[in-house]
Design an enzyme around this catalytic site. Sequence first.
Site, mmCIF file in Angstrom:
data_model
loop_
_atom_site.group_PDB
_atom_site.id
_atom_site.type_symbol
_atom_site.label_atom_id
_atom_site.label_comp_id
_atom_site.label_asym_id
_atom_site.label_seq_id
_atom_site.Cartn_x
_atom_site.Cartn_y
_atom_site.Cartn_z
ATOM 1 N N PHE A 136 0.935 -1.111 0.075
ATOM 2 C CA PHE A 136 0.072 0.011 0.000
ATOM 3 C C PHE A 136 1.021 1.275 0.140
ATOM 4 C CE2 PHE A 136 -2.854 3.392 1.842
ATOM 5 C CZ PHE A 136 -4.016 2.897 1.384
ATOM 6 N N ASP A 205 2.324 -5.065 8.472
ATOM 7 C CA ASP A 205 1.285 -4.275 8.298
ATOM 8 C C ASP A 205 0.009 -5.027 8.238
ATOM 9 O OD1 ASP A 205 -0.959 -2.627 7.300
ATOM 10 O OD2 ASP A 205 0.411 -1.165 6.635
ATOM 11 N N TYR A 230 -10.341 0.694 10.787
ATOM 12 C CA TYR A 230 -11.615 1.092 10.347
ATOM 13 C C TYR A 230 -12.106 0.118 8.965
ATOM 14 C CZ TYR A 230 -8.037 3.739 7.284
ATOM 15 O OH TYR A 230 -6.848 3.810 6.574
ATOM 16 N N LYS A 231 -11.260 -0.827 8.909
ATOM 17 C CA LYS A 231 -11.415 -1.753 7.889
ATOM 18 C C LYS A 231 -12.257 -2.989 8.793
ATOM 19 C CE LYS A 231 -7.676 -0.154 5.046
ATOM 20 N NZ LYS A 231 -6.271 -0.189 4.762
ATOM 21 N N ARG A 385 -12.774 -4.973 -6.701
ATOM 22 C CA ARG A 385 -12.315 -5.476 -5.258
ATOM 23 C C ARG A 385 -13.684 -5.871 -4.589
ATOM 24 N NH1 ARG A 385 -8.429 -2.748 -1.206
ATOM 25 N NH2 ARG A 385 -10.263 -1.142 -0.838
HETATM 26 C C1 LIG Z 1 -5.634 0.952 4.661
HETATM 27 C C2 LIG Z 1 -4.142 0.780 4.494
HETATM 28 C C3 LIG Z 1 -3.215 1.832 5.239
HETATM 29 C C4 LIG Z 1 -3.971 3.048 5.584
HETATM 30 O O1 LIG Z 1 -3.083 3.941 6.292
HETATM 31 P P1 LIG Z 1 -3.705 5.380 6.800
HETATM 32 O O2 LIG Z 1 -2.556 5.929 7.389
HETATM 33 O O3 LIG Z 1 -4.683 4.841 8.011
HETATM 34 O O4 LIG Z 1 -4.325 6.348 5.979
HETATM 35 C C5 LIG Z 1 -1.949 1.710 5.490
HETATM 36 N N1 LIG Z 1 -1.447 0.484 5.060
HETATM 37 C C6 LIG Z 1 -2.269 -0.444 4.356
HETATM 38 C C7 LIG Z 1 -1.389 -1.771 4.002
HETATM 39 C C8 LIG Z 1 -3.583 -0.499 4.262
HETATM 40 O O5 LIG Z 1 -4.112 -1.354 3.745
#
Ligand SMILES: *Cc1c(COP(=O)(O)O)cnc(C)c1O
Length: 422
Positions: A136, A205, A230-231, A385
């Site tokens: 990400f 992560d 939040y997921k 997705r």
């Molecule tokens: C959703 C997600 C993030 C989001 O990072 P934020 O700092 O909360 O915006 C980071 N890394 C991964 C792998 C994600 O899926």
Amino acid sequence: MSDSPGFPDSPDLQERAAALDSADGLAKHRELFALDDEGVYLDGNSLGALPRHVPGRMADVITRQWGEMRIRSWDESGWWTAPERIGDRIAPLVGAAAGQVVAGDSTSVNVFKAVVGAVRLAPESRDEVLVDASTFPTDGYIAESAARMTGRRVVPVAPADLAAALGPRTAVALVNHVDYRTGRLQDLPGLTAAAHAAGALTVWDLCHSAGALPVGLDAHGVDFAVGCTYKYLNGGPGAPAYLYVAARHQAAFDSPLPGWHSHVDPFGMTPGYAPADGAARGRVGTPDILSMLALEAALDVWEGVAVEDVREKSLALTDFFLECVDRYVPEGLVTSVTPVPHHERGSQVSLRCEGGAEGADAGEVMRELVARGVVGDFRRPDVLRFGFTPLYVGFADAERAARVLGRVLRRTTGADLGEAQA
Ligand SMILES: *Cc1c(COP(=O)(O)O)cnc(C)c1O
């Protein structure tokens, strides 16, 4: 009824969905969420649904704790200790014993704390930070800056090549447990063991795995981990993230963001910094209490839920969805980029729209799906997705989503009868 004689609805799939739903021990959890039966919500891997009881709890937090008790709430309502208390609620969901997880800040900020903290535990000779090349993006951006600040360099490595890339120059490997785009699950136990064998540390992560599958942080000897809430944890938009620092690293963890909330004596208000022990060392400044307490309330839905059961249902749901897609979508229009083997699959299915310029435009397809009540999301350039959140998604949802997808794709590609000549 189907609108295409070539691809009728499949009563057998609908019957199977109904049977699977009635045998599903987690099905009763759906009513804990504010969802109507009009649509199918397959975007819980981006923003989890609202647990019904959260607004009531927040009304109390705002009107009573803030409105009436005001400053007293820092002590009397437990605001001050919320980050560690909520960290301990998240801990069992990611296989961590108490005292190692702290909630707060965003995932991005926690990636920074974890990567710098891990690099600071490595000798200078270890000058490389290996980063999952398909990460990400935010993790990659933050790691690049963290490496620059600590005199290291980032080496992007495809996850399949990570084990081979680890060596005497590796300080840290930062890896996404589940790939956000494809839904591929990485081998956390194997890569962690390989990193340790090479003398390196790991930062995992967990954004797309926590709440969807067992993680086993302690069991697999993970060093550092971060994740959002939040997921799959349904904490609400912008809910605080979390940081895990394994107990054996806590005493040496040197946070790059040593704010006053991580001080051993915050109200001593001393000019010199002395870090708190334990998970609190991962704190920075005043937490976002409203979001924090909404998250705490949201975590109630995990009461009595075993993550192993969630995983079993998640795999059954994604298997069934893939089977339905196979039946409802004419061949050649989409290809799954999500691995078939269970040990390589997270809790989503990603379908690539095939056919180049002749094929369906994935963005357009998703807009059409959403208009018909099937909410997934679209990742450029061509990926649809579909996230499967076992606490509130059922088998009938999977069947319906695949059926609607088949119709939309037949229309948009002209694969439908008659339209083929148009
Ligand atoms: C959703 C997600 C993030 C989001 O990072 P934020 O700092 O909360 O915006 C980071 N890394 C991964 C792998 C994600 O899926």
